[in-house]
Design a protein around this motif. Structure first.
Motif, PDB file in Angstrom:
ATOM      1  N   SER A  36      28.018  25.113 109.833  1.00  0.00           N
ATOM      2  CA  SER A  36      29.007  24.906 108.786  1.00  0.00           C
ATOM      3  C   SER A  36      28.347  24.083 107.693  1.00  0.00           C
TER       4      SER A  36
ATOM      5  N   THR B  14      25.702  31.016 101.864  1.00  0.00           N
ATOM      6  CA  THR B  14      26.312  31.934 102.806  1.00  0.00           C
ATOM      7  C   THR B  14      27.208  32.874 102.021  1.00  0.00           C
TER       8      THR B  14
ATOM      9  N   ASP C 251      33.188  32.868 107.310  1.00  0.00           N
ATOM     10  CA  ASP C 251      33.060  32.204 108.605  1.00  0.00           C
ATOM     11  C   ASP C 251      31.786  31.353 108.708  1.00  0.00           C
ATOM     12  N   GLU C 252      30.970  31.344 107.658  1.00  0.00           N
ATOM     13  CA  GLU C 252      29.742  30.547 107.587  1.00  0.00           C
ATOM     14  C   GLU C 252      28.796  30.838 108.753  1.00  0.00           C
ATOM     15  N   SER C 253      28.793  32.078 109.242  1.00  0.00           N
ATOM     16  CA  SER C 253      27.983  32.432 110.411  1.00  0.00           C
ATOM     17  C   SER C 253      26.489  32.482 110.113  1.00  0.00           C
ATOM     18  N   GLU C 254      26.121  32.697 108.863  1.00  0.00           N
ATOM     19  CA  GLU C 254      24.703  32.732 108.481  1.00  0.00           C
ATOM     20  C   GLU C 254      24.534  32.069 107.125  1.00  0.00           C
TER      21      GLU C 254
ATOM     22  N   PRO D 256      26.121  39.509 114.387  1.00  0.00           N
ATOM     23  CA  PRO D 256      27.512  39.526 113.906  1.00  0.00           C
ATOM     24  C   PRO D 256      28.107  40.937 113.998  1.00  0.00           C
TER      25      PRO D 256
ATOM     26  N   TYR E 192      21.977  29.812 111.614  1.00  0.00           N
ATOM     27  CA  TYR E 192      23.068  30.568 112.228  1.00  0.00           C
ATOM     28  C   TYR E 192      24.149  29.651 112.797  1.00  0.00           C
ATOM     29  N   TYR E 193      25.376  30.161 112.786  1.00  0.00           N
ATOM     30  CA  TYR E 193      26.513  29.539 113.467  1.00  0.00           C
ATOM     31  C   TYR E 193      26.668  28.066 113.125  1.00  0.00           C
TER      32      TYR E 193
ATOM     33  N   TYR F 122      29.514  34.630 103.725  1.00  0.00           N
ATOM     34  CA  TYR F 122      30.569  34.918 104.692  1.00  0.00           C
ATOM     35  C   TYR F 122      31.507  33.725 104.803  1.00  0.00           C
TER      36      TYR F 122
END
Length: 126
Positions: A15, A54, A58-61, A124, A12-13, A56
């Motif tokens: 890059s 990922t 935003d690379e959140s997961e 999210p 999570y969270y 997403y």
């Protein structure tokens, strides 16, 4: 006969740069591929397949999948390196490690979750 081991989970969270810095020492030669939406990081050799994906921007997961076929001692070494590097980098994660039988069925499971997961995880808003 060599045993098959698997790890699946979510990072999570993070890059792709941080994931590369964290895992490149374990999986030398890992590659990054930007997609229209998201990023893939992959590594393959004769015993190991590693995939971070990922979906997403935003690379959140990042979904993590590892498949290893080889001696238990080598898998235990990889597993310990993964655990140590994730904790050292303070990356939030939830991962399960599995031993598979000859038919691919999961016969053992060990969950490994960041010690502060419950305090730090924010679902999210998608």
């Amino acid at each position: 006969m060599l045993e098959t081991y698997k790890a699946t989970g979510i990072i999570y969270y993070s890059s792709h740069q941080i994931i590369m810095e964290t895992f490149q020492p374990i999986f030398k030669g890992m590659t990054v591929r930007q997609r229209l939406v998201g990023v893939d990081l992959t590594y393959e050799d004769e015993t190991t397949e590693v995939y971070f994906k990922t979906y997403y921007d935003d690379e959140s997961e990042y979904n993590l999948d590892i498949l290893f076929t080889g001696p238990e001692s080598e898998f235990l070494n990889i597993k310990e390196q993964i655990k140590n590097r994730l904790l050292k980098a303070d990356i939030l994660f939830a991962i399960s490690f599995y031993v598979n039988d000859n038919e691919g069925n999961e016969i053992e499971e060990e969950e490994f979750i960041h010690p502060d997961f419950a305090k730090r995880y924010i679902p999210p808003s998608r």
